[in-house]
Write a protein that holds these residues in place. Structure first.
Motif, short mmCIF file in Angstrom:
data_model
loop_
_atom_site.label_atom_id
_atom_site.label_comp_id
_atom_site.label_asym_id
_atom_site.label_seq_id
_atom_site.Cartn_x
_atom_site.Cartn_y
_atom_site.Cartn_z
N GLY A 5 0.83 -1.20 0.00
CA GLY A 5 0.00 0.00 0.00
C GLY A 5 0.85 1.23 0.00
N LEU A 6 0.21 2.39 -0.18
CA LEU A 6 0.92 3.65 -0.23
C LEU A 6 1.28 4.15 1.16
N HIS A 7 0.57 3.73 2.20
CA HIS A 7 0.80 4.23 3.53
C HIS A 7 1.02 3.07 4.47
N LEU A 8 2.01 3.26 5.37
CA LEU A 8 2.25 2.24 6.35
C LEU A 8 1.16 2.29 7.40
N PRO A 9 0.67 1.14 7.85
CA PRO A 9 -0.19 1.13 9.03
C PRO A 9 0.59 1.69 10.20
N THR A 108 4.63 -1.98 9.83
CA THR A 108 3.79 -1.16 10.70
C THR A 108 4.68 -0.20 11.46
N ARG A 109 4.31 1.08 11.45
CA ARG A 109 5.12 2.07 12.18
C ARG A 109 4.59 2.19 13.60
N GLN B 37 14.10 -0.61 -1.07
CA GLN B 37 12.98 -0.26 -0.21
C GLN B 37 12.52 1.14 -0.57
N ASP B 38 11.27 1.26 -0.95
CA ASP B 38 10.68 2.53 -1.34
C ASP B 38 9.63 2.93 -0.32
N PRO B 39 9.34 4.23 -0.18
CA PRO B 39 8.38 4.70 0.82
C PRO B 39 7.05 3.97 0.74
N GLY B 40 6.57 3.50 1.88
CA GLY B 40 5.27 2.85 1.93
C GLY B 40 5.26 1.43 1.40
#
Lengths: 114, 116
Positions: A5-9, A108-109, B37-40
């Motif tokens: 996905g584009l955003h980390l949980p 996950t952050r 490793q790329d963002p997200g």
């Protein structure tokens, strides 16, 4: 592993509380599962692993739980500390496929609030 | 014990330039890997090697070449860098262990590459 996905949980916890980080894996034939911690600007660090024939494994302040029925892995961190703030991701290993057998989740952050 | 060492740590390239990232491990591991490793996103495997003199393609090999002339070294080359190759690159290694323990992968500290 986890869907890309584009955003980390993200997960935010108070210092001293317990943290639970979840991971859904994709291959029921995976033999090993590993949790890694990645701090900002650093490479991933091994935390703990678990074999597929186990349900639970404990380390120092960390516990990994494996539920093969629903293909779910979790990392529990007891008494979370500010130094635990990082990105955590799981990896699954299929030994039968040789060296190219490592599959990583997105991560996950974890943010620990002092 | 240095573990896995990557050089350089930071590099800025112009589009079309070439460069090589060096990975060295002192654990006598058979397997070595290059990830980006790329963002997200999680780690994506570029190329890997199961031993000296052998290499194989991973998930995203296009635009990269590798060589494993010595067991302890695994080189990642970009022949003609493109902005899409701006990323953080991680080298990793592990020993062969079949079904026993020791499947832990050890990572380097990363190489930050920017292509402008």
């Amino acid at each position: 592993g986890e869907s890309v996905g584009l955003h980390l949980p993200t997960l935010s916890v108070q210092e001293g509380d317990n943290s639970i980080i979840n991971c859904a894996y994709s291959n029921s034939a995976s033999d090993y599962f590993i949790w890694y911690k990645q701090e900002s600007g650093k490479g991933p660090q091994f935390i703990i692993d678990i074999r597929s024939n186990m349900d639970k494994r404990q380390g120092q302040r960390v516990t990994v739980l494996l539920n093969k029925t629903v293909k779910h892995l979790s990392l529990q961190i007891a008494a979370t500390q500010p130094g635990d703030s990082a990105v955590y991701f799981c990896a699954e290993i299929l030994l039968q496929t040789g060296a190219n057998n490592l599959f990583f989740g997105t991560g996950t952050r974890l943010t620990v609030i002092p | 014990n240095a573990g896995v060492t990557q050089t350089p740590k930071f590099r800025v390239l112009k589009t079309g330039q070439s460069m090589t990232l060096l990975c060295a491990q002192d654990m006598n591991h058979e397997y070595m890997y290059w990830y980006r490793q790329d963002p997200g996103m999680g780690l994506r495997l570029i190329h890997y090697s199961v031993g000296e003199g052998t290499t194989a393609k991973g998930e995203v090999p296009d635009g990269y070449n590798v060589s494993r002339l010595k067991k302890q070294n695994f080189l990642l080359g970009l022949e003609s860098a493109a902005p899409s190759q701006t990323s953080v690159y991680f080298c990793a290694s592990r020993s062969w262990s079949g079904k026993s323990s020791g499947n832990t992968i050890y990572f380097g500290e990363g190489s930050w590459l920017t292509v402008v």
